[in-house]
Design a protein around this motif. Structure first.
Motif, PDB file in Angstrom:
ATOM      1  N   LEU A  56       0.814  -1.224   0.000  1.00 57.51           N
ATOM      2  CA  LEU A  56       0.000   0.000   0.000  1.00 57.51           C
ATOM      3  C   LEU A  56       0.847   1.274   0.000  1.00 57.51           C
ATOM      4  CD1 LEU A  56      -2.983  -0.945   2.347  1.00 57.51           C
ATOM      5  CD2 LEU A  56      -2.934  -0.783  -0.145  1.00 57.51           C
ATOM      6  N   PHE A  57       2.095   1.150   0.386  1.00 60.04           N
ATOM      7  CA  PHE A  57       3.002   2.300   0.330  1.00 60.04           C
ATOM      8  C   PHE A  57       3.674   2.412  -1.048  1.00 60.04           C
ATOM      9  CE2 PHE A  57       3.959   4.360   4.522  1.00 60.04           C
ATOM     10  CZ  PHE A  57       3.013   3.695   5.284  1.00 60.04           C
ATOM     11  N   GLY A  58       3.375   1.466  -1.962  1.00 58.51           N
ATOM     12  CA  GLY A  58       4.007   1.490  -3.286  1.00 58.51           C
ATOM     13  C   GLY A  58       5.521   1.436  -3.160  1.00 58.51           C
ATOM     14  N   GLY A  59       6.195   2.153  -4.045  1.00 58.07           N
ATOM     15  CA  GLY A  59       7.668   2.157  -4.052  1.00 58.07           C
ATOM     16  C   GLY A  59       8.250   2.674  -2.752  1.00 58.07           C
ATOM     17  N   TYR A  60       7.545   3.604  -2.121  1.00 58.32           N
ATOM     18  CA  TYR A  60       8.060   4.167  -0.859  1.00 58.32           C
ATOM     19  C   TYR A  60       8.099   3.109   0.245  1.00 58.32           C
ATOM     20  CZ  TYR A  60       7.643   8.656  -3.149  1.00 58.32           C
ATOM     21  OH  TYR A  60       7.814   9.689  -4.025  1.00 58.32           O
ATOM     22  N   GLY A  61       7.203   2.124   0.116  1.00 57.03           N
ATOM     23  CA  GLY A  61       7.170   1.060   1.119  1.00 57.03           C
ATOM     24  C   GLY A  61       8.397   0.182   1.079  1.00 57.03           C
ATOM     25  N   TYR A  62       9.018   0.156  -0.094  1.00 56.07           N
ATOM     26  CA  TYR A  62      10.177  -0.722  -0.286  1.00 56.07           C
ATOM     27  C   TYR A  62      11.465  -0.074   0.224  1.00 56.07           C
ATOM     28  CZ  TYR A  62      12.911  -4.356  -2.596  1.00 56.07           C
ATOM     29  OH  TYR A  62      13.738  -5.406  -2.833  1.00 56.07           O
ATOM     30  N   CYS A  63      11.385   1.213   0.536  1.00 52.33           N
ATOM     31  CA  CYS A  63      12.578   1.955   0.961  1.00 52.33           C
ATOM     32  C   CYS A  63      12.484   2.294   2.435  1.00 52.33           C
ATOM     33  CB  CYS A  63      12.702   3.236   0.132  1.00 52.33           C
ATOM     34  SG  CYS A  63      12.811   2.860  -1.619  1.00 52.33           S
ATOM     35  N   LYS A  64      13.639   2.658   2.985  1.00 52.51           N
ATOM     36  CA  LYS A  64      13.690   2.873   4.433  1.00 52.51           C
ATOM     37  C   LYS A  64      13.251   4.273   4.858  1.00 52.51           C
ATOM     38  CE  LYS A  64      17.006  -0.810   5.207  1.00 52.51           C
ATOM     39  NZ  LYS A  64      16.560  -1.739   6.215  1.00 52.51           N
ATOM     40  N   ASP A  65      12.785   5.090   3.904  1.00 49.38           N
ATOM     41  CA  ASP A  65      12.306   6.436   4.259  1.00 49.38           C
ATOM     42  C   ASP A  65      11.103   6.328   5.190  1.00 49.38           C
ATOM     43  OD1 ASP A  65      13.659   6.292   1.851  1.00 49.38           O
ATOM     44  OD2 ASP A  65      12.808   8.158   1.083  1.00 49.38           O
ATOM     45  N   TYR A  66      10.339   5.263   5.032  1.00 49.35           N
ATOM     46  CA  TYR A  66       9.146   5.046   5.866  1.00 49.35           C
ATOM     47  C   TYR A  66       9.384   3.830   6.770  1.00 49.35           C
ATOM     48  CZ  TYR A  66       6.469   8.407   3.130  1.00 49.35           C
ATOM     49  OH  TYR A  66       6.013   9.564   2.538  1.00 49.35           O
ATOM     50  N   PRO A  67       8.751   3.822   7.934  1.00 49.35           N
ATOM     51  CA  PRO A  67       9.023   2.696   8.850  1.00 49.35           C
ATOM     52  C   PRO A  67       8.338   1.388   8.477  1.00 49.35           C
ATOM     53  CG  PRO A  67       7.506   4.272   9.860  1.00 49.35           C
ATOM     54  CD  PRO A  67       7.901   4.850   8.533  1.00 49.35           C
ATOM     55  N   ILE A  68       7.557   1.381   7.383  1.00 47.94           N
ATOM     56  CA  ILE A  68       6.709   0.210   7.132  1.00 47.94           C
ATOM     57  C   ILE A  68       7.500  -1.061   6.814  1.00 47.94           C
ATOM     58  CG2 ILE A  68       6.279   0.671   4.650  1.00 47.94           C
ATOM     59  CD1 ILE A  68       3.668  -0.496   7.229  1.00 47.94           C
ATOM     60  N   GLU A  69       8.623  -0.926   6.104  1.00 47.26           N
ATOM     61  CA  GLU A  69       9.359  -2.153   5.725  1.00 47.26           C
ATOM     62  C   GLU A  69       9.896  -2.883   6.955  1.00 47.26           C
ATOM     63  OE1 GLU A  69      13.062  -2.464   5.742  1.00 47.26           O
ATOM     64  OE2 GLU A  69      13.062  -0.627   6.914  1.00 47.26           O
ATOM     65  N   LYS A  70      10.161  -2.139   8.026  1.00 46.21           N
ATOM     66  CA  LYS A  70      10.655  -2.784   9.262  1.00 46.21           C
ATOM     67  C   LYS A  70       9.591  -3.730   9.844  1.00 46.21           C
ATOM     68  CE  LYS A  70      12.271  -1.629  13.953  1.00 46.21           C
ATOM     69  NZ  LYS A  70      11.127  -2.184  14.688  1.00 46.21           N
ATOM     70  N   TYR A  71       8.331  -3.357   9.690  1.00 43.38           N
ATOM     71  CA  TYR A  71       7.261  -4.220  10.220  1.00 43.38           C
ATOM     72  C   TYR A  71       7.284  -5.585   9.520  1.00 43.38           C
ATOM     73  CZ  TYR A  71       5.297  -0.591  13.132  1.00 43.38           C
ATOM     74  OH  TYR A  71       5.121   0.327  14.125  1.00 43.38           O
TER      75      TYR A  71
END
Ligand SMILES: Cc1cc2nc3c(=O)[nH]c(=O)nc-3n(C[C@H](O)[C@H](O)[C@H](O)COP(=O)(O)OP(=O)(O)OC[C@H]3O[C@@H](n4cnc5c(N)ncnc54)[C@H](O)[C@@H]3O)c2cc1C
Length: 388
Positions: free
Chosen positions: A339-354
């Protein structure tokens, strides 16, 4: 959570845990994930908040809570940081064998320090060649006068390098297989007790997972849990029955934390001139995730209540809640990255850590294949007319 279904203490614990998670854990979660360092400031905050001994009986300085109380706290911590959630929960895993089978003296010796947050404890069952088949362990404990001499290696010891105590399982009688295993509490600083390799992990990076080397490590006979040899494997299995809902609660917390972030992001993110959450395809994903999380949470709480009721047959429901919640967590955290698209794949957002943190919940305290084995074994026994 429908608050009326919980005791006042449980609602209060949940609220205190949530406050601590939001104010202390969330702001430093990324920092410790990158550094792969143990967050002592968080440990101190848990101690200062009086939450260290949630599951420890009141007579030994704890809050006297049950598995449900533990799960409520672990879910809140994991919602902010999965590593901090397990950094806390592993102390329950390590101390359950003492609570379940320790003598009064042993409880008096070790539990108050853990309850006060002064001491941490780890759990040493797995070995390099004995993971799912933990009963095939080779670490030896040989009686010598009024002590035991431990030799061998433990693998994947969560929190081992920061813990003052470690519940170590070792073979006292190699001829008896799993029935020849005994449990010992080994204290930090005991000669021959050494911390080995630190694992470089995908997730839960703030909590150290280490090898433990036992090299002629002599522990007094008084450290044999329950005072009888050959009880270790049974103690480990009873412990895992009680501890698996904690892993499941960690998984629920991670899934909920990921969904919280995805709700926020899909509300803000604009594509095609509208917010992403205005698309029905996205709304259905959000609805499915919320439903799966709630179903998992309810099964975790049902399992925890069953255990807390003193019910004898807890193995199946405990394995079921671990299996379901951790599979839900992996799916939900992966979908939230989507749901975060490409941004979800990068560490700029905390979502990938989850997503990284969630993966381990399907592996430790028995992989999910092993949970299925446990459940199926119980089902078949029930079908044949035995107890579950
Ligand atoms: C980060 C981390 C922290 C951990 N913390 C602790 C800890 O604090 N204390 C502790 O004692 N242990 C700990 N563990 C160990 C963990 O419980 C084991 O990794 C787990 O039980 C699996 O064992 P294994 O890794 O040896 O895999 P294996 O047992 O070698 O399994 C390999 C694969 O085969 C599958 N498999 C094995 N047997 C069967 C079967 N009969 N049927 C179907 N599939 C099967 C497994 O599911 C898995 O997919 C930790 C592990 C990790 C990675």
């Amino acid at each position: 959570m429908i608050e009326e279904l919980y005791t006042k203490q449980q609602v209060d614990l949940r609220n205190r845990a949530r406050e601590l998670a939001e104010n202390v854990m969330r702001p430093v979660a990324a920092k410790y994930d990158v550094a792969q360092e143990y967050p002592w400031e968080v440990q101190k905050a848990i101690k200062d908040a009086g939450l260290s001994g949630v599951w420890i009986p009141k007579e030994y300085g704890g809050l006297g809570g049950g598995v449900l109380d533990l799960c409520l706290v672990v879910e809140e911590f994991s919602r902010a940081c999965g590593g901090m959630g397990v950094g806390f929960a592993v102390n329950a895993l390590g101390s359950f064998p003492i609570i379940i089978s320790g003598s009064d003296d042993q409880k008096e010796r070790w539990l108050p320090g853990i309850a006060a947050g002064e001491k941490l404890i780890a759990f040493g069952l797995s070995e390099k060649m004995a993971g799912s088949d933990a009963g095939s362990m080779v670490t030896r404990a040989e009686k010598d006068g009024d002590s035991y001499v431990l030799n061998g290696e433990k693998k994947w010891n969560t929190g081992g390098s920061v813990a003052s105590y470690n519940t170590i399982f070792a073979v006292t009688n190699p001829e008896r297989g799993a029935r020849g295993v005994s449990a010992f509490v080994v204290e930090e600083g005991t000669p021959g007790y050494k911390i080995g390799k630190h694992e470089d992990k995908m997730g839960i990076r703030c909590v150290p997972v280490v090898e433990i080397h036992l090299d002629n490590c002599r522990v007094p006979e008084a450290n044999l849990l329950g005072g009888r040899e050959g009880q270790g494997f049974k103690q480990a299995m009873i412990t895992l029955d009680r501890a698996r809902p904690g892993v499941a609660a960690q998984a629920v917390g991670l899934a909920q934390g990921a969904l919280d972030l995805a709700m926020e992001y899909t509300g803000e993110r604009q594509q095609f001139g509208q917010s992403v959450n205005s698309f029905q395809g996205i709304q259905w994903m959000l609805a499915d995730m919320a439903t799966q999380i709630e179903a998992a949470r309810q099964l975790v709480h049902a399992a925890a209540r069953t255990i807390d009721s003193g019910h004898k047959n807890i193995t199946k429901i405990s394995a079921m809640c671990k299996l379901m919640a951790t599979d839900v967590s992996m799916k939900v955290t992966t979908d939230c990255v989507q749901l975060f698209g490409g941004y979800g794949y990068c560490k700029d957002y905390p979502i990938e850590k989850y997503m990284r943190d969630a993966k381990i919940t399907q592996i430790y305290e028995g992989t999910n294949q092993v949970q299925r084995l446990v459940i199926a074994r119980k089902l078949l026994r029930e079908a044949a007319g035995g107890a579950s």
